[in-house]
Design a protein around this motif. Sequence first.
Motif, PDB file in Angstrom:
ATOM      1  N   LYS A  73       0.822  -1.218   0.000  1.00 42.87           N
ATOM      2  CA  LYS A  73       0.000   0.000   0.000  1.00 42.87           C
ATOM      3  C   LYS A  73       0.854   1.265   0.000  1.00 42.87           C
ATOM      4  O   LYS A  73       0.408   2.322  -0.450  1.00 42.87           O
ATOM      5  N   ASN A  74       2.067   1.152   0.498  1.00 46.25           N
ATOM      6  CA  ASN A  74       2.914   2.334   0.699  1.00 46.25           C
ATOM      7  C   ASN A  74       4.236   2.222  -0.047  1.00 46.25           C
ATOM      8  O   ASN A  74       5.254   2.737   0.401  1.00 46.25           O
ATOM      9  N   ILE A  75       4.206   1.573  -1.211  1.00 49.58           N
ATOM     10  CA  ILE A  75       5.433   1.270  -1.944  1.00 49.58           C
ATOM     11  C   ILE A  75       6.190   2.528  -2.366  1.00 49.58           C
ATOM     12  O   ILE A  75       7.401   2.489  -2.622  1.00 49.58           O
ATOM     13  N   SER A  76       5.526   3.664  -2.409  1.00 51.43           N
ATOM     14  CA  SER A  76       6.198   4.920  -2.756  1.00 51.43           C
ATOM     15  C   SER A  76       7.083   5.424  -1.618  1.00 51.43           C
ATOM     16  O   SER A  76       7.957   6.271  -1.833  1.00 51.43           O
ATOM     17  N   TYR A  77       6.828   4.904  -0.411  1.00 58.14           N
ATOM     18  CA  TYR A  77       7.529   5.411   0.765  1.00 58.14           C
ATOM     19  C   TYR A  77       8.468   4.394   1.412  1.00 58.14           C
ATOM     20  O   TYR A  77       9.375   4.791   2.155  1.00 58.14           O
ATOM     21  N   VAL A  78       8.251   3.118   1.186  1.00 59.86           N
ATOM     22  CA  VAL A  78       8.985   2.097   1.942  1.00 59.86           C
ATOM     23  C   VAL A  78       9.288   0.896   1.058  1.00 59.86           C
ATOM     24  O   VAL A  78       8.508   0.545   0.167  1.00 59.86           O
ATOM     25  N   SER A  79      10.435   0.268   1.305  1.00 55.07           N
ATOM     26  CA  SER A  79      10.822  -0.949   0.591  1.00 55.07           C
ATOM     27  C   SER A  79      11.137  -2.050   1.591  1.00 55.07           C
ATOM     28  O   SER A  79      11.783  -1.800   2.616  1.00 55.07           O
ATOM     29  N   HIS A  80      10.688  -3.265   1.298  1.00 53.80           N
ATOM     30  CA  HIS A  80      11.067  -4.432   2.091  1.00 53.80           C
ATOM     31  C   HIS A  80      12.466  -4.844   1.652  1.00 53.80           C
ATOM     32  O   HIS A  80      12.677  -5.246   0.506  1.00 53.80           O
ATOM     33  N   CYS A  81      13.423  -4.751   2.557  1.00 55.04           N
ATOM     34  CA  CYS A  81      14.831  -5.000   2.226  1.00 55.04           C
ATOM     35  C   CYS A  81      15.296  -6.336   2.800  1.00 55.04           C
ATOM     36  O   CYS A  81      15.067  -6.630   3.974  1.00 55.04           O
TER      37      CYS A  81
END
Length: 309
Positions: A73-81
């Motif tokens: 939902k928030n891919i513009s702000y956060v990445s799963h690293c």
Amino acid sequence: MIIVDAHCDTITKIMETGEELFNNNCHIDLERMVKAGKYVQFFAAFIDPSYGQAYAMKRAIQIIDRFYGEIEKNISYVSHCKSHDDIIEALNNNKIAAILSIEGGDALQGDLSALRMFYKLGVRSICLTWNHRNEIADGVLDGASGGGLTPFGKKVIEEMNRLGMIIDLSHISEKGFWDCIELTKKPLIVSHSNAKKLCGHVRNLTDEQLYAVKKNGGVVGINFYSRFLRDDGAASQKDILHHIEYMCSIIGTDHIGFGSDFDGIESMPEDMGGIQDIEKIINDLVKLNYSSDDVEKIAGLNFLRVIKA
């Protein structure tokens, strides 16, 4: 400056409150994290003992599923690293770097295949126990038994080393701590614990344990819970600084970081309300004449070093 927080329970918290990760009334949300700048956050899937052995794995899957949903939902702000390179890429793209962890090895239910599947789901750190005994080891509240790593627990350590998963010794019994120190071939972390010399809570570390983490090349994350900062629980931000300064005097600035325990603690220092206040701690370290290099290491570079290793 890169900030790394090695432990929060925010995903579990928003599942309980019905809120979302971008904006909420919790200690952490993405809106405030973006304002904080280059931010790396470990998000824990906390396995509450109330779920019992039979449902521990199911509960972990539910929390991980919610984590993935919030990332999407928030891919513009956060990445799963899932690696150090992923983290650097996310930060260079002005995104929050999110690392998935599990708090409570109960989620494995005594099966190494579960460990490997959680790795494939993107889990990169496991806090081996919570406060009580599981198939891996005794927790701190079972420490009187003198129990450490079980035979299965020893296999977990070896497999986590092989996979490249970070071993987290917060909550483990003292015997389990020493068993892990002896067995691991990689740097480990104690993601959210403080100095027992300053606050005698069973969750905090003795000087001997602090020395062992230094020798291992690992990092201890300072916990912001009032009752881990002062015996009477009447903590202020100065008590966080006291623990940092004490640990620096024992093990130096290369082995200390932040492990807030945001959204998993009942009380915080009176002058702190959440992620927006970490900046105060960093500013106070500068006022105490810590060098810019040391402040950057404590703020995040020490944990990044362990992640890379």
